[in-house]
Motif scaffolding. Structure first.
Motif, PDB file in Angstrom:
ATOM      1  N   LEU A 218       0.870  -1.175   0.000  1.00  0.00           N
ATOM      2  CA  LEU A 218       0.000   0.000   0.000  1.00  0.00           C
ATOM      3  C   LEU A 218       0.905   1.223   0.000  1.00  0.00           C
ATOM      4  CD1 LEU A 218      -2.568   1.714   0.443  1.00  0.00           C
ATOM      5  CD2 LEU A 218      -2.340   1.252   2.889  1.00  0.00           C
TER       6      LEU A 218
ATOM      7  N   CYS B 214       0.837   5.478  -0.621  1.00  0.00           N
ATOM      8  CA  CYS B 214       0.059   6.700  -0.814  1.00  0.00           C
ATOM      9  C   CYS B 214       0.877   7.697  -1.631  1.00  0.00           C
ATOM     10  CB  CYS B 214      -0.322   7.313   0.531  1.00  0.00           C
ATOM     11  SG  CYS B 214      -1.214   8.881   0.361  1.00  0.00           S
TER      12      CYS B 214
ATOM     13  N   LYS C 153      -6.987  -3.226  -5.165  1.00  0.00           N
ATOM     14  CA  LYS C 153      -7.998  -2.429  -4.472  1.00  0.00           C
ATOM     15  C   LYS C 153      -7.489  -1.007  -4.218  1.00  0.00           C
ATOM     16  CE  LYS C 153     -10.029  -6.388  -2.025  1.00  0.00           C
ATOM     17  NZ  LYS C 153     -10.320  -6.975  -0.695  1.00  0.00           N
ATOM     18  N   THR C 154      -8.425  -0.104  -4.004  1.00  0.00           N
ATOM     19  CA  THR C 154      -8.107   1.270  -3.617  1.00  0.00           C
ATOM     20  C   THR C 154      -8.717   1.535  -2.249  1.00  0.00           C
ATOM     21  OG1 THR C 154      -8.062   2.006  -5.920  1.00  0.00           O
ATOM     22  CG2 THR C 154      -8.330   3.703  -4.240  1.00  0.00           C
TER      23      THR C 154
ATOM     24  N   LYS D   8      -8.456   4.074   1.620  1.00  0.00           N
ATOM     25  CA  LYS D   8      -8.036   5.351   2.188  1.00  0.00           C
ATOM     26  C   LYS D   8      -6.707   5.195   2.904  1.00  0.00           C
ATOM     27  CE  LYS D   8     -12.409   7.786   2.968  1.00  0.00           C
ATOM     28  NZ  LYS D   8     -13.270   8.414   3.993  1.00  0.00           N
ATOM     29  N   CYS D   9      -5.826   6.149   2.678  1.00  0.00           N
ATOM     30  CA  CYS D   9      -4.553   6.155   3.394  1.00  0.00           C
ATOM     31  C   CYS D   9      -4.835   6.376   4.880  1.00  0.00           C
ATOM     32  CB  CYS D   9      -3.652   7.264   2.853  1.00  0.00           C
ATOM     33  SG  CYS D   9      -2.146   7.517   3.827  1.00  0.00           S
TER      34      CYS D   9
ATOM     35  N   ALA E 212      -7.192   8.553  -1.373  1.00  0.00           N
ATOM     36  CA  ALA E 212      -7.347   7.248  -2.016  1.00  0.00           C
ATOM     37  C   ALA E 212      -5.985   6.723  -2.461  1.00  0.00           C
ATOM     38  CB  ALA E 212      -8.283   7.362  -3.215  1.00  0.00           C
ATOM     39  N   SER E 213      -5.680   5.489  -2.071  1.00  0.00           N
ATOM     40  CA  SER E 213      -4.366   4.910  -2.365  1.00  0.00           C
ATOM     41  C   SER E 213      -4.536   3.495  -2.909  1.00  0.00           C
ATOM     42  CB  SER E 213      -3.493   4.876  -1.106  1.00  0.00           C
ATOM     43  OG  SER E 213      -3.364   6.175  -0.554  1.00  0.00           O
ATOM     44  N   ALA E 214      -3.735   3.171  -3.922  1.00  0.00           N
ATOM     45  CA  ALA E 214      -3.827   1.856  -4.564  1.00  0.00           C
ATOM     46  C   ALA E 214      -2.947   0.840  -3.847  1.00  0.00           C
ATOM     47  CB  ALA E 214      -3.423   1.957  -6.026  1.00  0.00           C
TER      48      ALA E 214
ATOM     49  N   HIS F 199      -0.653  -2.414  -4.554  1.00  0.00           N
ATOM     50  CA  HIS F 199       0.077  -2.951  -5.700  1.00  0.00           C
ATOM     51  C   HIS F 199       0.660  -4.331  -5.401  1.00  0.00           C
ATOM     52  CE1 HIS F 199       0.104   1.166  -7.383  1.00  0.00           C
ATOM     53  NE2 HIS F 199       0.375   1.556  -6.146  1.00  0.00           N
TER      54      HIS F 199
END
Length: 332
Positions: free
Chosen positions: A4, A6, A22-23, A25-26, A32-34, A36
């Motif tokens: 994760l 940000c 998924k995305t 919240k940090c 919004a954070s992806a 990977h």
């Protein structure tokens, strides 16, 4: 574990693999954070690092015009485990700078096409699969090209005359065309042994099937050859050159081996005879040895290759023999 990260506050942590894609919240800044996949994330970091390092070295050279490009700048190290089918490392200006310098010494300007060097798309994978299985997949390609020329929206392939292994290869290729969005729809009727393909009409896809695939194939096979042999090389594909009198030409594939051995390759998947004189003149203008200036013609026999090379002032090769010719050329 997945990652994760940000982009807003640079928060970084590991999370379970099931959250990849998924995305969320940090937890720090709530942006919004992806999430990977770790391997993909690290590969992208390495590619970005390579690009930034290249720019840094370019600035260093700009501040020191007499600096020579070191031999290591021209090498893609096999032990770095670069995924040749998923990298932008060839777009690094330090990678192809020796080629620019080689042409400049002949008073020829080069216009680089970075998109033609970036293998993060799927053109290269499809091209290699097509080229490696061309005797079997030629009919698939011919039917797609014919449909495109006639503005047909779909193609039907009858596989009743093929063996089970051949059907597996053909349907696997067609399925990949769909997975990689080279066709809009794919369906295989097992009972009738027929493949139904709905074609894409985008110009990039049409151009790929119309011959650009062969450029990708030659480029990737040579890239793999020199990378695995740990040789020193630079490479460009689908770029423009301009002579001092402003004559401009497109070059399909060009490799520079050890900073001194040029390999110039033009690829023809169809009619080639009308281009012979043009390439003979270009070879002389660039002062490239005959054996280093190749016209690769798809489907010509070894006998034709030998005869045409004897007749004309360039070297002819086909898709099955070009690697051997170049390996012998660069081994001298």
């Amino acid at each position: 574990m997945a990652i994760l990260r940000c982009n807003n506050c640079a928060y970084l942590r590991e999370v379970p693999n099931e959250h990849v894609g998924k995305t969320v919240k940090c937890p720090v800044c709530e942006q919004a954070s992806a999430i990977h996949d770790t391997v993909v994330f690290v590969k992208k970091l390495i590619d970005k690092y390579g690009v930034l390092l290249g720019k840094y070295r370019e600035l260093e050279l700009a501040g020191n015009p007499v600096a020579e490009i070191s031999r290591s700048d021209m090498r893609l190290h096999k032990d770095e485990e670069v995924d040749l089918h998923n990298t932008a490392v060839m777009t690094n200006s330090m990678q192809y700078k020796p080629i620019i310098s080689w042409f400049e010494r002949k008073n020829v300007q080069v216009e680089v096409n970075h998109n033609a060097l970036d293998t993060q798309g799927f053109y290269d994978e499809v091209a290699v699969e097509l080229g490696d299985n061309f005797p079997l997949l030629q009919d698939v390609l011919d039917k797609i090209r014919k449909a495109q020329r006639n503005n047909y929206a779909s193609v039907v392939l009858n596989l009743n005359d093929y063996s089970q292994n051949q059907i597996k290869t053909i349907t696997g290729f067609c399925k990949n065309l769909y997975e990689f969005s080279f066709v809009a729809k794919y369906f295989y009727n097992k009972n009738e042994k027929r493949v139904h393909l709905t074609l894409q009409s985008m110009s990039a896809i049409v151009g790929f099937f119309n011959g650009e695939w062969l450029e990708w194939y030659v480029f990737m096979k040579l890239l793999k050859h020199f990378y695995e042999s740990k040789g020193l090389f630079s490479c460009l594909r689908s770029f423009n050159i301009q002579f001092a009198n402003e004559d401009k030409y497109e070059v399909d594939v060009f490799f520079l081996i050890n900073g001194r051995i040029p390999v110039f390759i033009e690829c023809k998947s169809g009619e080639f005879r009308s281009f012979i004189e043009k390439y003979c003149k270009m070879r002389r203008r660039l002062d490239i040895a005959k054996e280093n200036f190749l016209l690769l013609v798809l489907g010509v026999s070894d006998e034709q290759v030998l005869g045409l090379t004897k007749m004309y002032d360039i070297t002819f090769v086909n898709e099955t023999g070009f690697i051997k010719h170049i390996a012998e050329l660069t081994a001298q």
